[in-house]
Design an enzyme around this catalytic site. Structure first.
Site, short mmCIF file in Angstrom:
data_model
loop_
_atom_site.label_atom_id
_atom_site.label_comp_id
_atom_site.label_asym_id
_atom_site.label_seq_id
_atom_site.Cartn_x
_atom_site.Cartn_y
_atom_site.Cartn_z
N ARG A 112 0.85 -1.19 0.00
CA ARG A 112 0.00 0.00 0.00
C ARG A 112 0.89 1.25 0.00
NH1 ARG A 112 -5.09 1.69 -1.27
NH2 ARG A 112 -6.20 2.72 0.42
N THR A 386 -9.52 0.56 -9.60
CA THR A 386 -8.73 -0.53 -9.01
C THR A 386 -8.85 -1.73 -9.93
OG1 THR A 386 -9.13 0.26 -6.75
CG2 THR A 386 -8.50 -2.06 -6.95
N THR A 404 -4.01 -0.68 -7.29
CA THR A 404 -4.83 0.48 -7.65
C THR A 404 -4.01 1.76 -7.76
OG1 THR A 404 -6.85 1.68 -7.03
CG2 THR A 404 -5.37 1.11 -5.24
N ASP A 428 -7.67 8.47 0.27
CA ASP A 428 -8.27 7.42 1.12
C ASP A 428 -8.05 7.70 2.60
OD1 ASP A 428 -9.45 6.00 -0.88
OD2 ASP A 428 -8.08 4.29 -0.84
N SER A 457 -7.93 0.83 3.28
CA SER A 457 -8.34 0.33 1.97
C SER A 457 -9.46 -0.69 2.11
CB SER A 457 -7.15 -0.34 1.30
OG SER A 457 -7.53 -1.01 0.12
N SER A 458 -10.16 -0.90 1.01
CA SER A 458 -11.18 -1.96 0.97
C SER A 458 -10.73 -3.14 0.13
CB SER A 458 -12.48 -1.42 0.36
OG SER A 458 -12.98 -0.35 1.11
N GLY A 479 -13.95 0.14 -4.92
CA GLY A 479 -14.00 0.95 -3.70
C GLY A 479 -14.61 0.15 -2.57
N1 GLY Z 1 -8.48 3.04 -3.32
C1 GLY Z 1 -9.39 1.99 -3.16
C2 GLY Z 1 -9.07 1.09 -2.01
O1 GLY Z 1 -7.95 1.05 -1.57
O2 GLY Z 1 -9.95 0.43 -1.49
#
Ligand code: GLY
Length: 576
Positions: A112, A386, A404, A428, A457-458, A479
């Site tokens: 990330r 993403t 993403t 985010d 994040s998701s 998302g």
């Molecule tokens: N930017 C989308 C996520 O990290 O969930």
């Protein structure tokens, strides 16, 4: 016996007509077979890659055929997607990879993006006022990219082929170009609007400002040069030297925060995945800073107490139970989850425990919808971009990878001279301390910007195993909808007995606690079920589509089934 043969032989006109019809029939059959092959999951025995780019999936499978591991194939596919699927495939962004070796412990790779050293919780405020533009659409919105370090780390652990070999196809695609598909042509047309302010972006992704059309060739020579530096120097070819200098020059010229030290100091992390169980299946997914694994297992624990198979796919009873599970898990997501290194004592064990699932289930009424509160609150806009892909190799090692740039084409900023897009992932992070309000700003502490912190994040790359063997690899963009999409692909296989393609095709729903709305895909559910859901008190809203799950299921006879999501274009299943 002779007479009929003579009849046929002497009747030349009939014979020619007959042969002509035969040829036409054969041609039609051939065309049907070709269409069939393109649209239907092709079972394979050895290995498979399913991604949002047919070109990238084939590059991944070529690596498997050459003796590469699932991780090798994932690395090659990811670099190829950075060329052929630039709206989300990337080297300027970040993501997560779940690796489940056929023998040994599964592992989560966290690459990330992190907040640059100059970040602070109030960085999105000017004179105390929140600035959306600054948060989502500026050089300050760019997080330190993680993709290249993450891919390199996973390859160091589980790669078999040389690093350079894995970058070769992407370099060739960038140098020689590739044919633009309908999906990319459409997304480039939209993306170009946001790129207008950045000359390097316009030059790379348009014909002097005119959008490309499907069928034209896209070459990216600066990107090829960046990929060559990565091929030659490993991840240092991105985080140090020429590429790093080009990123920092772009930052310094435009008020961005990323420094040479931020880049050189970026570390991908190995984490223990979130592991849960569902009806005897093992579910392996992404831990914080993703909320995906926790929310997924929390929902599955709640749903395990219901007989969804008996209730049936798409029935109001099933939809109601799923919605109530979603509502509860998304409330916990908002309350508790952020970067584990900045949030001591995240209650992970509690949230994914069966005891907690039972407790939450006991709060669900089967005859009425619960209410989410506060009623007026909505979440800030989050992009549905993403991309996810799934890989299984001949030894049944498996990789689920979701990465993403945040929005489609991220910040829209191509680094001049380096040819790749930068993310806008800092969006985010929450808006600012205490800023939670009915318009959708969030100010809870767990996910405020701080130097070196990863944003929540998701993304939920997930692997399901049964009796010690991989059963399914799944994931999706979208998302906050990602977690629900991934869960539904699992329910479709485990509870409803669908094959990979049916599990991907089936209609999807999404509830995220607030707003108190159940979104459902158009044509995905019967009007009767939807009417009954309204009667239970759910607020329903139709959506055109949700997510793009790219799935592999190990079916009967150890055959690999590919589930390709037709909600988006240009994707492909490749297997052998
Ligand atoms: N930017 C989308 C996520 O990290 O969930």
């Amino acid at each position: 016996m002779a007479a009929p043969r003579a009849t046929v032989a002497t009747n030349e006109v009939d014979l020619i007509n007959f042969l002509h019809k035969l040829c036409v029939f054969a041609l039609l059959l051939g065309m049907m077979a070709a269409t069939f092959a393109a649209n239907v999951p092709s079972p394979a025995t050895h290995g498979m890659v399913v991604s949002q780019s047919d070109i990238a999936s084939h590059i991944g499978v070529d690596v498997l055929i050459e003796g590469g591991s699932a991780v090798d194939a994932a690395v090659a596919t990811a670099f190829a997607l950075a060329v052929t699927h630039p709206s989300a495939g990337n080297i300027g962004g970040g993501g997560f990879l779940i690796y489940r070796p056929a023998n040994g412990e599964p592992i989560a790779y966290d690459f990330r993006e992190v907040a640059p050293t100059g970040s602070h919780p109030e960085m999105w405020l000017v004179d105390g006022e929140y600035r959306f533009q600054r948060h989502h659409m500026s050089h300050m919105a760019v997080g330190v990219p993680g993709t290249v370090r993450g891919l390199h780390l996973a390859w160091q652990d589980a790669g078999k082929l040389p690093w350079k070999r894995l970058l070769e196809p992407a370099i060739e695609l960038a140098e020689e170009g590739f044919t633009i598909g309908h999906g990319l042509a459409r997304s480039l047309q939209r993306g170009l609007r946001r790129m207008r302010a950045y000359p390097a972006s316009v030059s790379q992704f348009s014909k002097n400002g005119e959008p490309y059309e499907a069928g034209e060739v896209l070459k990216q020579s600066d990107l090829a040069a960046s990929l060559i530096r990565i091929a030659e120097h490993g991840s240092d070819g991105f985080y140090k030297g020429r590429t790093a200098e080009l990123i920092v020059a772009e930052m310094q010229a435009n008020g961005g925060l990323i420094t040479m030290d931020d880049l050189a100091g970026y570390e991908a992390k190995k984490r223990s995945p979130i592991v849960g169980s569902y009806r005897g299946y093992k579910v392996i997914s992404m831990p914080p800073p993703s909320s995906g694994g926790i929310a997924l297992v929390e929902m599955l624990n709640i749903l395990e107490g219901y007989d969804l198979k008996e209730e049936g796919f798409g029935s109001a009873n099933t939809l109601h139970r799923m919605t109530e599970a979603m509502r509860r898990a998304y409330a916990d997501r908002a309350l508790y989850i952020g970067d584990p290194e900045f949030n001591e004592g995240l209650p992970v064990t509690e949230l994914i425990s069966k005891t907690y699932g039972n407790k939450l289930r006991a709060t669900i009424r089967l005859d009425a919808a619960s209410k989410s509160s506060p009623d007026t609150f909505t979440w800030p806009a989050e992009s549905a971009e993403t991309t996810h892909f799934s890989v299984i190799d001949a030894q049944r090692n498996a990789v689920a990878l979701t990465y993403t740039l945040e929005w489609g084409f991220g910040s829209g900023i191509v680094v001049p001279g380096a040819g790749f897009l930068l993310n806008n992932e800092m969006g985010d992070f929450n808006a600012g301390p205490g800023l939670t309000n009915p318009n959708g700003l969030i100010g809870t502490r767990a996910n405020l910007a701080e130097p070196g912190k990863r944003m929540l994040s998701s993304m939920s790359p997930t692997i399901v195993a049964k009796d010690g063997k991989v059963l399914m690899v799944t994931g999706s963009p979208g998302g906050r909808t990602i977690i629900n999409t991934v869960m539904q692909t699992i329910l479709n296989v485990v509870d409803h007995g669908m094959n990979a393609q049916a599990a991907v095709d089936a209609g999807r729903i999404h509830h995220q606690w607030l707003p108190d709305t159940l979104y459902y895909e158009k044509h995905g559910f019967s009007p009767d079920s939807l009417r009954l859901m309204r009667k239970l008190g759910h607020q329903l809203e139709e959506r055109q589509r949700q997510g793009a799950a790219e799935v592999i299921v190990v079916g009967e006879g150890n055959m690999l089934q590919g589930g390709l999501d037709g909600r988006v274009l240009d994707g492909g299943v490749a297997g052998y």
